[in-house]
Scaffold this motif. Structure first.
Motif, PDB file in Angstrom:
ATOM      1  N   ALA A  12     -37.037  -8.518   9.913  1.00  0.00           N
ATOM      2  CA  ALA A  12     -35.874  -8.253   9.072  1.00  0.00           C
ATOM      3  C   ALA A  12     -35.398  -6.811   9.229  1.00  0.00           C
ATOM      4  O   ALA A  12     -34.335  -6.460   8.743  1.00  0.00           O
ATOM      5  N   HIS A  13     -36.175  -5.966   9.874  1.00  0.00           N
ATOM      6  CA  HIS A  13     -35.842  -4.557  10.062  1.00  0.00           C
ATOM      7  C   HIS A  13     -35.881  -4.209  11.548  1.00  0.00           C
ATOM      8  O   HIS A  13     -36.798  -3.549  12.005  1.00  0.00           O
ATOM      9  N   PRO A  14     -34.873  -4.654  12.315  1.00  0.00           N
ATOM     10  CA  PRO A  14     -34.893  -4.370  13.747  1.00  0.00           C
ATOM     11  C   PRO A  14     -34.756  -2.872  14.015  1.00  0.00           C
ATOM     12  O   PRO A  14     -34.073  -2.159  13.279  1.00  0.00           O
ATOM     13  N   LEU A  15     -35.417  -2.444  15.054  1.00  0.00           N
ATOM     14  CA  LEU A  15     -35.350  -1.041  15.466  1.00  0.00           C
ATOM     15  C   LEU A  15     -34.154  -0.846  16.388  1.00  0.00           C
ATOM     16  O   LEU A  15     -33.751  -1.764  17.099  1.00  0.00           O
ATOM     17  N   GLN A  16     -33.603   0.349  16.401  1.00  0.00           N
ATOM     18  CA  GLN A  16     -32.419   0.655  17.203  1.00  0.00           C
ATOM     19  C   GLN A  16     -32.676   1.877  18.084  1.00  0.00           C
ATOM     20  O   GLN A  16     -32.134   2.954  17.824  1.00  0.00           O
ATOM     21  N   PRO A  17     -33.472   1.719  19.129  1.00  0.00           N
ATOM     22  CA  PRO A  17     -33.702   2.862  20.008  1.00  0.00           C
ATOM     23  C   PRO A  17     -32.461   3.163  20.850  1.00  0.00           C
ATOM     24  O   PRO A  17     -31.615   2.299  21.073  1.00  0.00           O
ATOM     25  N   ALA A  18     -32.368   4.398  21.311  1.00  0.00           N
ATOM     26  CA  ALA A  18     -31.327   4.793  22.263  1.00  0.00           C
ATOM     27  C   ALA A  18     -31.829   4.462  23.667  1.00  0.00           C
ATOM     28  O   ALA A  18     -33.014   4.655  23.971  1.00  0.00           O
ATOM     29  N   ILE A  19     -30.945   3.953  24.514  1.00  0.00           N
ATOM     30  CA  ILE A  19     -31.299   3.657  25.898  1.00  0.00           C
ATOM     31  C   ILE A  19     -30.733   4.785  26.753  1.00  0.00           C
ATOM     32  O   ILE A  19     -29.553   5.135  26.642  1.00  0.00           O
ATOM     33  N   ARG A  20     -31.591   5.347  27.597  1.00  0.00           N
ATOM     34  CA  ARG A  20     -31.170   6.445  28.463  1.00  0.00           C
ATOM     35  C   ARG A  20     -32.023   6.440  29.725  1.00  0.00           C
ATOM     36  O   ARG A  20     -33.068   5.784  29.789  1.00  0.00           O
ATOM     37  N   LEU A  66     -34.284   3.924  36.251  1.00  0.00           N
ATOM     38  CA  LEU A  66     -35.401   3.645  35.362  1.00  0.00           C
ATOM     39  C   LEU A  66     -34.915   4.089  33.991  1.00  0.00           C
ATOM     40  O   LEU A  66     -34.542   5.255  33.800  1.00  0.00           O
ATOM     41  N   LEU A  67     -34.884   3.150  33.062  1.00  0.00           N
ATOM     42  CA  LEU A  67     -34.342   3.429  31.731  1.00  0.00           C
ATOM     43  C   LEU A  67     -35.439   3.321  30.687  1.00  0.00           C
ATOM     44  O   LEU A  67     -36.392   2.546  30.853  1.00  0.00           O
ATOM     45  N   VAL A  68     -35.289   4.103  29.636  1.00  0.00           N
ATOM     46  CA  VAL A  68     -36.263   4.075  28.549  1.00  0.00           C
ATOM     47  C   VAL A  68     -35.558   3.783  27.234  1.00  0.00           C
ATOM     48  O   VAL A  68     -34.370   4.083  27.064  1.00  0.00           O
ATOM     49  N   ALA A  69     -36.314   3.202  26.323  1.00  0.00           N
ATOM     50  CA  ALA A  69     -35.889   3.019  24.940  1.00  0.00           C
ATOM     51  C   ALA A  69     -36.536   4.153  24.153  1.00  0.00           C
ATOM     52  O   ALA A  69     -37.757   4.230  24.057  1.00  0.00           O
ATOM     53  N   SER A 100     -41.089  -7.827  18.995  1.00  0.00           N
ATOM     54  CA  SER A 100     -40.450  -8.659  17.968  1.00  0.00           C
ATOM     55  C   SER A 100     -39.783  -7.824  16.892  1.00  0.00           C
ATOM     56  O   SER A 100     -39.587  -8.292  15.764  1.00  0.00           O
ATOM     57  N   ARG A 101     -39.422  -6.590  17.227  1.00  0.00           N
ATOM     58  CA  ARG A 101     -38.723  -5.701  16.288  1.00  0.00           C
ATOM     59  C   ARG A 101     -37.337  -5.324  16.798  1.00  0.00           C
ATOM     60  O   ARG A 101     -36.694  -4.444  16.253  1.00  0.00           O
ATOM     61  N   GLY A 102     -36.878  -5.951  17.886  1.00  0.00           N
ATOM     62  CA  GLY A 102     -35.525  -5.703  18.361  1.00  0.00           C
ATOM     63  C   GLY A 102     -35.410  -4.741  19.524  1.00  0.00           C
ATOM     64  O   GLY A 102     -34.333  -4.582  20.082  1.00  0.00           O
ATOM     65  N   VAL A 103     -36.502  -4.081  19.907  1.00  0.00           N
ATOM     66  CA  VAL A 103     -36.451  -3.102  20.997  1.00  0.00           C
ATOM     67  C   VAL A 103     -36.040  -3.772  22.305  1.00  0.00           C
ATOM     68  O   VAL A 103     -35.136  -3.312  23.011  1.00  0.00           O
ATOM     69  N   GLY A 104     -36.697  -4.875  22.650  1.00  0.00           N
ATOM     70  CA  GLY A 104     -36.369  -5.581  23.890  1.00  0.00           C
ATOM     71  C   GLY A 104     -34.936  -6.073  23.899  1.00  0.00           C
ATOM     72  O   GLY A 104     -34.252  -6.003  24.925  1.00  0.00           O
ATOM     73  N   GLU A 105     -34.465  -6.544  22.770  1.00  0.00           N
ATOM     74  CA  GLU A 105     -33.084  -7.023  22.712  1.00  0.00           C
ATOM     75  C   GLU A 105     -32.095  -5.880  22.920  1.00  0.00           C
ATOM     76  O   GLU A 105     -31.101  -6.029  23.640  1.00  0.00           O
ATOM     77  N   VAL A 106     -32.363  -4.719  22.324  1.00  0.00           N
ATOM     78  CA  VAL A 106     -31.489  -3.563  22.543  1.00  0.00           C
ATOM     79  C   VAL A 106     -31.473  -3.206  24.028  1.00  0.00           C
ATOM     80  O   VAL A 106     -30.406  -2.949  24.603  1.00  0.00           O
ATOM     81  N   MET A 107     -32.637  -3.213  24.667  1.00  0.00           N
ATOM     82  CA  MET A 107     -32.702  -2.882  26.095  1.00  0.00           C
ATOM     83  C   MET A 107     -31.918  -3.883  26.937  1.00  0.00           C
ATOM     84  O   MET A 107     -31.133  -3.501  27.815  1.00  0.00           O
ATOM     85  N   MET A 108     -32.109  -5.174  26.682  1.00  0.00           N
ATOM     86  CA  MET A 108     -31.438  -6.191  27.488  1.00  0.00           C
ATOM     87  C   MET A 108     -29.929  -6.211  27.242  1.00  0.00           C
ATOM     88  O   MET A 108     -29.147  -6.357  28.183  1.00  0.00           O
ATOM     89  N   TRP A 120     -28.137  -3.654  26.412  1.00  0.00           N
ATOM     90  CA  TRP A 120     -27.632  -2.469  27.109  1.00  0.00           C
ATOM     91  C   TRP A 120     -27.468  -2.775  28.597  1.00  0.00           C
ATOM     92  O   TRP A 120     -26.431  -2.438  29.194  1.00  0.00           O
ATOM     93  N   ALA A 121     -28.491  -3.404  29.197  1.00  0.00           N
ATOM     94  CA  ALA A 121     -28.438  -3.736  30.626  1.00  0.00           C
ATOM     95  C   ALA A 121     -27.291  -4.704  30.926  1.00  0.00           C
ATOM     96  O   ALA A 121     -26.585  -4.547  31.934  1.00  0.00           O
ATOM     97  N   ILE A 122     -27.089  -5.680  30.074  1.00  0.00           N
ATOM     98  CA  ILE A 122     -26.006  -6.647  30.271  1.00  0.00           C
ATOM     99  C   ILE A 122     -24.650  -5.942  30.170  1.00  0.00           C
ATOM    100  O   ILE A 122     -23.751  -6.163  30.997  1.00  0.00           O
ATOM    101  N   ASP A 123     -24.499  -5.073  29.186  1.00  0.00           N
ATOM    102  CA  ASP A 123     -23.246  -4.320  29.049  1.00  0.00           C
ATOM    103  C   ASP A 123     -23.013  -3.419  30.255  1.00  0.00           C
ATOM    104  O   ASP A 123     -21.883  -3.296  30.741  1.00  0.00           O
TER     105      ASP A 123
END
Length: 160
Positions: free
Chosen positions: A6-14, A64-67, A106-114, A116-119
């Motif tokens: 219920a509390h997804p994380l929002q890392p910056a991708i760079r 090579l990108l990081v969250a 399962s906290r949203g990190v992978g989804e933010v990364m993917m 970002w990659a799709i965009d």
């Protein structure tokens, strides 16, 4: 108990920097379902990692990108843009080596990364995004399918 979904994380991708490498290599070296990598996180960190990052950074079609979550590296992935002659000169984005810190899955990190990659693939004019994932990683398969990826091909590898 807190519901972490219920509390997804929002890392910056760079793009990864040399300073990020120890943490990225540590993530790649973690025991994981289907992980066949044999990384050496040191210390000291072997020079081969910095040399590889320099070659990647010199290639505008590789990253090579990081969250980055408030200064902490919590995930990484490699994005390569492949230029074809086939497909009417189209481009494809290839995602490899996706890893998320185990306790943050399962906290949203992978989804933010993917996402970002799709965009980024769209921004670069790609007509497809593709990835490979080890056959034993069933949770990863479910994750990618939830994002819209389909099992369309059978991958093969030849170790050298």
């Amino acid at each position: 108990m807190t519901d972490t979904a219920a509390h997804p994380l929002q890392p910056a991708i760079r793009r990864a920097t040399l300073d990020d490498l120890p943490e990225v290599v540590r993530l790649f070296s973690l025991p994981d379902e289907g992980n066949t990598k044999r990384e050496d996180p040191g210390p000291p960190l072997p020079a081969c990692y910095a040399e590889a990052l320099e070659r990647i950074a010199d290639d505008p079609h590789n990253a090579l990108l990081v969250a980055d979550l408030e200064g902490r590296i919590v995930g990484a992935f490699h994005l390569t843009i492949i230029q074809y002659v086939a497909y009417m000169g189209g481009r494809v984005a290839m995602i490899e080596n996706v890893i998320v810190e185990p306790e943050l899955r399962s906290r949203g990190v992978g989804e933010v990364m993917m996402r970002w990659a799709i965009d980024e693939a769209r921004r670069r004019g790609c007509f497809r995004v593709q990835l490979t994932t080890n056959k034993v990683r069933k949770r990863a398969h479910q994750f990618y399918e939830r994002l819209g990826f389909t099992k369309s091909h059978e991958g093969m590898k030849l170790s050298l």
